[in-house]
Enzyme design. Structure first.
Site, PDB file in Angstrom:
ATOM      1  N   TYR A   1       0.845  -1.205   0.000  1.00  0.00           N
ATOM      2  CA  TYR A   1       0.000   0.000   0.000  1.00  0.00           C
ATOM      3  C   TYR A   1       0.880   1.255   0.000  1.00  0.00           C
ATOM      4  O   TYR A   1       0.486   2.306  -0.516  1.00  0.00           O
ATOM      5  CB  TYR A   1      -0.958  -0.031   1.201  1.00  0.00           C
ATOM      6  CG  TYR A   1      -2.218   0.775   0.980  1.00  0.00           C
ATOM      7  CD1 TYR A   1      -3.069   0.511  -0.098  1.00  0.00           C
ATOM      8  CD2 TYR A   1      -2.567   1.812   1.839  1.00  0.00           C
ATOM      9  CE1 TYR A   1      -4.223   1.256  -0.298  1.00  0.00           C
ATOM     10  CE2 TYR A   1      -3.723   2.549   1.646  1.00  0.00           C
ATOM     11  CZ  TYR A   1      -4.543   2.268   0.572  1.00  0.00           C
ATOM     12  OH  TYR A   1      -5.692   3.004   0.376  1.00  0.00           O
TER      13      TYR A   1
ATOM     14  N   LYS B   1      -3.446   8.232   2.971  1.00  0.00           N
ATOM     15  CA  LYS B   1      -4.654   7.979   3.771  1.00  0.00           C
ATOM     16  C   LYS B   1      -4.476   8.504   5.199  1.00  0.00           C
ATOM     17  O   LYS B   1      -5.440   8.971   5.817  1.00  0.00           O
ATOM     18  CB  LYS B   1      -4.997   6.488   3.788  1.00  0.00           C
ATOM     19  CG  LYS B   1      -5.459   5.934   2.437  1.00  0.00           C
ATOM     20  CD  LYS B   1      -6.659   6.678   1.868  1.00  0.00           C
ATOM     21  CE  LYS B   1      -7.260   5.981   0.668  1.00  0.00           C
ATOM     22  NZ  LYS B   1      -8.202   6.830  -0.077  1.00  0.00           N
TER      23      LYS B   1
HETATM   24  P1  NDP Z   1     -12.125   3.519  -8.511  1.00  0.00           P
HETATM   25  O1  NDP Z   1     -10.959   3.334  -9.424  1.00  0.00           O
HETATM   26  O2  NDP Z   1     -13.419   2.986  -8.956  1.00  0.00           O
HETATM   27  O3  NDP Z   1     -12.289   5.032  -8.098  1.00  0.00           O
HETATM   28  C1  NDP Z   1     -11.192   5.914  -7.949  1.00  0.00           C
HETATM   29  C2  NDP Z   1     -11.634   7.201  -8.576  1.00  0.00           C
HETATM   30  O4  NDP Z   1     -10.646   8.237  -8.412  1.00  0.00           O
HETATM   31  C3  NDP Z   1     -11.824   7.045 -10.071  1.00  0.00           C
HETATM   32  O5  NDP Z   1     -13.101   7.537 -10.423  1.00  0.00           O
HETATM   33  C4  NDP Z   1     -10.708   7.874 -10.638  1.00  0.00           C
HETATM   34  O6  NDP Z   1     -11.010   8.342 -11.933  1.00  0.00           O
HETATM   35  C5  NDP Z   1     -10.652   8.964  -9.616  1.00  0.00           C
HETATM   36  N1  NDP Z   1      -9.496   9.836  -9.775  1.00  0.00           N
HETATM   37  C6  NDP Z   1      -8.195   9.496  -9.908  1.00  0.00           C
HETATM   38  N2  NDP Z   1      -7.454  10.599 -10.112  1.00  0.00           N
HETATM   39  C7  NDP Z   1      -8.306  11.661 -10.079  1.00  0.00           C
HETATM   40  C8  NDP Z   1      -8.166  13.055 -10.228  1.00  0.00           C
HETATM   41  N3  NDP Z   1      -6.984  13.631 -10.475  1.00  0.00           N
HETATM   42  N4  NDP Z   1      -9.259  13.856 -10.155  1.00  0.00           N
HETATM   43  C9  NDP Z   1     -10.479  13.316  -9.948  1.00  0.00           C
HETATM   44  N5  NDP Z   1     -10.680  12.003  -9.806  1.00  0.00           N
HETATM   45  C10 NDP Z   1      -9.606  11.176  -9.861  1.00  0.00           C
HETATM   46  O7  NDP Z   1     -11.676   2.852  -7.115  1.00  0.00           O
HETATM   47  P2  NDP Z   1     -12.346   2.764  -5.672  1.00  0.00           P
HETATM   48  O8  NDP Z   1     -13.809   2.855  -5.786  1.00  0.00           O
HETATM   49  O9  NDP Z   1     -11.715   1.589  -5.058  1.00  0.00           O
HETATM   50  O10 NDP Z   1     -11.759   4.050  -4.929  1.00  0.00           O
HETATM   51  C11 NDP Z   1     -12.569   5.065  -4.344  1.00  0.00           C
HETATM   52  C12 NDP Z   1     -11.982   5.461  -3.002  1.00  0.00           C
HETATM   53  O11 NDP Z   1     -12.141   4.382  -2.081  1.00  0.00           O
HETATM   54  C13 NDP Z   1     -10.496   5.784  -3.020  1.00  0.00           C
HETATM   55  O12 NDP Z   1     -10.238   6.863  -2.140  1.00  0.00           O
HETATM   56  C14 NDP Z   1      -9.882   4.508  -2.463  1.00  0.00           C
HETATM   57  O13 NDP Z   1      -8.604   4.716  -1.891  1.00  0.00           O
HETATM   58  C15 NDP Z   1     -10.919   4.179  -1.414  1.00  0.00           C
HETATM   59  N6  NDP Z   1     -10.872   2.814  -0.886  1.00  0.00           N
HETATM   60  C16 NDP Z   1     -10.891   1.741  -1.729  1.00  0.00           C
HETATM   61  C17 NDP Z   1     -10.838   0.468  -1.216  1.00  0.00           C
HETATM   62  C18 NDP Z   1     -10.828  -0.731  -2.132  1.00  0.00           C
HETATM   63  O14 NDP Z   1     -10.440  -1.811  -1.694  1.00  0.00           O
HETATM   64  N7  NDP Z   1     -11.268  -0.609  -3.362  1.00  0.00           N
HETATM   65  C19 NDP Z   1     -10.761   0.203   0.229  1.00  0.00           C
HETATM   66  C20 NDP Z   1     -10.802   1.394   1.025  1.00  0.00           C
HETATM   67  C21 NDP Z   1     -10.837   2.650   0.472  1.00  0.00           C
HETATM   68  P3  NDP Z   1     -10.559   7.413 -13.213  1.00  0.00           P
HETATM   69  O15 NDP Z   1     -10.791   5.992 -12.912  1.00  0.00           O
HETATM   70  O16 NDP Z   1     -11.403   7.921 -14.300  1.00  0.00           O
HETATM   71  O17 NDP Z   1      -9.090   7.623 -13.363  1.00  0.00           O
END
Ligand code: NDP
Length: 258
Positions: free
Chosen positions: A158, A165
């Site tokens: 990570y 985070k």
């Molecule tokens: P996704 O990839 O579905 O979502 C991540 C999002 O961040 C995407 O929509 C991505 O856009 C967007 N993003 C990246 N860079 C930018 C930027 N510069 N400006 C605006 N948006 C941006 O993954 P998750 O749903 O997993 O992630 C969502 C949140 O949940 C994150 O904060 C992640 O750390 C957190 N999280 C996830 C876990 C997991 O296991 N999945 C566990 C705990 C927390 P695009 O894809 O179009 O690049």
């Protein structure tokens, strides 16, 4: 009692139907919120088309680009919100980014540029979006962000995202203290590992999910819908006394000592 009728909710971070933000948007819609959705624009407009098609059934009244590294775009986003909604009640910050090369191997190999970018997109963006939302949260509001256990404990691979985070979780506390007098609550959800676009960049994510399935009290990891339900709770009056907190939605994994 979980009623979000009449609430204007901005949801960031929907990339596809696996996104945690998609689970949250569905539950907020279900509870009656009026949705605004942002997408990360790309040169060919592919993400815009994909996200637009996905969210259409939720009838978002706003659909706008938002790259959190683009100040002008954020300003435009909130100007549009002010002009079209007048006020905002809910802000969902559900985005993060770190280079794939930074999400495996030795943490100390992280470059200055990689470190700065991860912290900028994944942590500073909450401060920036909250500052922009603050003057428009005229009837109070709820801001919810997404975090992970890797921000408080060392989780293999990570790496720099753990540092981001940790900063994000401290942002939650400082923002909660600042915005509380205006009736604005700020909380984080620490979700268990879920297979998404972002998590697939973290080395060994599948092993992590299997580990949770073995160790967590509920013997499984969580779903986007479960995280969405917790977010809807934190955005509703049911949680009116809760701010500055990190709520673990992880099947209980974090309580285990193994
Ligand atoms: P996704 O990839 O579905 O979502 C991540 C999002 O961040 C995407 O929509 C991505 O856009 C967007 N993003 C990246 N860079 C930018 C930027 N510069 N400006 C605006 N948006 C941006 O993954 P998750 O749903 O997993 O992630 C969502 C949140 O949940 C994150 O904060 C992640 O750390 C957190 N999280 C996830 C876990 C997991 O296991 N999945 C566990 C705990 C927390 P695009 O894809 O179009 O690049």
């Amino acid at each position: 009692m979980l009623n979000l009728n009449g609430k204007n909710a901005l949801v960031t971070g929907i990339a596809n139907n696996r996104s945690i933000a998609w689970g949250i948007a569905q539950q907020l819609h279900e509870a009656g919120a009026n949705l605004g959705v942002t997408y990360l624009p790309d040169d060919k407009g592919r993400f815009e088309k994909k996200v637009k098609e996905l969210v259409e059934p939720l009838n978002p009244s706003l659909f706008l680009p938002c790259d959190v590294q683009n100040d002008a775009q954020i300003e435009e986003l909130f100007t549009t919100i002010r002009d079209q909604w007048g006020r905002i009640d809910i802000l969902i910050h559900c985005l993060a980014f770190a280079g794939k090369e930074e999400l495996s191997g030795d943490f100390s190999n992280v470059s200055r540029a990689g470190f700065t970018r991860a912290l900028d997109i994944s942590a500073y963006s909450l401060v920036q979006l909250s500052a922009a939302a603050k003057p428009l949260m005229t009837q109070g509001g709820s801001i919810v962000t997404l975090t992970y256990l890797g921000g408080v404990r060392v989780i293999p691979n990570y790496n720099v995202m753990g540092i981001a985070k940790a900063a994000l979780e401290m942002n939650v506390r400082y923002l909660a203290a600042e915005l509380g007098p205006s009736g604005i609550r700020v909380n984080g959800i620490s979700a268990g590992p879920i297979r998404t676009l972002a998590s697939s960049a973290v080395g060994g994510i599948l092993e992590m999910i299997h580990h949770v399935e073995e160790i967590a009290p509920l013997k499984r990891t969580v779903t986007q819908t479960e995280v969405g339900n917790a977010a809807a709770f934190l955005c509703s009056d049911l949680s009116s006394g809760i701010t500055g907190q990190i709520l673990y939605v992880d099947s209980g994994y974090c309580i285990m000592g193994m």
